[in-house]
Motif scaffolding. Structure first.
Motif, short mmCIF file in Angstrom:
data_model
loop_
_atom_site.label_atom_id
_atom_site.label_comp_id
_atom_site.label_asym_id
_atom_site.label_seq_id
_atom_site.Cartn_x
_atom_site.Cartn_y
_atom_site.Cartn_z
N UNK A 147 43.50 56.08 41.75
CA UNK A 147 43.40 54.63 41.79
C UNK A 147 44.05 54.07 40.52
N UNK A 148 44.78 53.00 40.69
CA UNK A 148 45.41 52.35 39.55
C UNK A 148 44.39 51.46 38.84
N UNK A 149 44.74 51.07 37.63
CA UNK A 149 43.86 50.13 36.92
C UNK A 149 43.83 48.78 37.63
N UNK A 150 44.92 48.44 38.31
CA UNK A 150 44.96 47.22 39.10
C UNK A 150 43.86 47.26 40.16
N UNK A 151 43.75 48.39 40.85
CA UNK A 151 42.69 48.55 41.86
C UNK A 151 41.32 48.59 41.21
N UNK A 152 41.21 49.23 40.06
CA UNK A 152 39.93 49.30 39.34
C UNK A 152 39.47 47.89 38.96
N UNK A 153 40.41 47.03 38.59
CA UNK A 153 40.04 45.65 38.22
C UNK A 153 39.45 44.89 39.41
N UNK A 154 39.86 45.23 40.61
CA UNK A 154 39.26 44.60 41.79
C UNK A 154 37.78 44.97 41.88
N UNK A 155 37.46 46.19 41.53
CA UNK A 155 36.06 46.61 41.52
C UNK A 155 35.30 45.93 40.37
N UNK A 156 35.96 45.79 39.23
CA UNK A 156 35.33 45.08 38.10
C UNK A 156 35.08 43.63 38.51
N UNK A 157 36.07 43.03 39.17
CA UNK A 157 35.89 41.66 39.67
C UNK A 157 34.66 41.57 40.56
N UNK A 158 34.52 42.50 41.49
CA UNK A 158 33.37 42.49 42.40
C UNK A 158 32.05 42.54 41.62
N UNK A 159 31.99 43.40 40.63
CA UNK A 159 30.76 43.52 39.83
C UNK A 159 30.48 42.25 39.04
N UNK A 160 31.49 41.71 38.38
CA UNK A 160 31.31 40.50 37.57
C UNK A 160 30.95 39.33 38.48
N UNK A 161 31.61 39.22 39.61
CA UNK A 161 31.32 38.14 40.56
C UNK A 161 29.88 38.24 41.07
N UNK A 162 29.43 39.43 41.41
CA UNK A 162 28.06 39.63 41.89
C UNK A 162 27.03 39.22 40.84
N UNK A 163 27.36 39.45 39.59
CA UNK A 163 26.45 39.13 38.49
C UNK A 163 26.13 37.63 38.45
N UNK A 164 27.07 36.80 38.86
CA UNK A 164 26.86 35.35 38.88
C UNK A 164 25.67 34.97 39.75
N UNK A 165 25.39 35.76 40.75
CA UNK A 165 24.33 35.43 41.71
C UNK A 165 23.04 36.19 41.44
#
Length: 137
Positions: free
Chosen positions: A1-19
């Motif tokens: 997996x590229x870091x670009x793809x890893x950032x999508x997972x980081x986005x998901x985690x950070x986004x979930x944290x908002x809720x």
């Protein structure tokens, strides 16, 4: 997996944290990585390091966003844009391994995938101002 793809997972985690503001970081990462089997150790480590770093520095990150998103308060930003900005600001200010230009570009790419039509330019403008201010310091 590229870091670009890893950032999508980081986005998901950070986004979930908002809720779920009472997120247990370890539990959140463990649950997420269980759902997405197949992460290699270095990928999992990168995702975990970035996510932990963002949460540990969230107040400082948000102060940068607040300062440079002129006319926009944190509460007015779309949650997707806020999550992307937090990743970008973290990488620019706190992660010395990632070049600033890469951090900005990757945030813009995330915005193209997860946000509205105007978001990439908006995110680029804010992060570029932060990079310029960092260069002046």
């Amino acid at each position: 997996m590229s870091r670009k793809d890893a950032r999508k997972h980081i986005f998901n985690l950070v986004f979930q944290t908002e809720f779920n503001l009472d997120t247990d970081v370890k539990e959140s990462i463990d649950t997420y990585t269980e759902e997405y089997e197949g992460f290699k150790k270095d990928e999992s480590d990168f995702i975990s390091r970035e996510y932990r770093g963002i949460l540990a520095n969230i107040e400082s990150i948000d102060s940068y966003i607040d300062k440079f998103a002129v006319g926009w308060s944190i509460s007015r930003l779309a949650k997707t844009d806020l999550a992307i900005l937090r990743i970008g600001v973290y990488e620019i200010i706190f992660d010395e391994e990632i070049p600033d230009a890469v951090a900005v570009n990757e945030a813009v790419e995330l915005a193209k995938v997860f946000s509205g039509d105007k978001a990439p330019a908006f995110i680029n403008a804010i992060l570029s101002k932060i990079v310029k201010s960092k260069d002046v310091e």
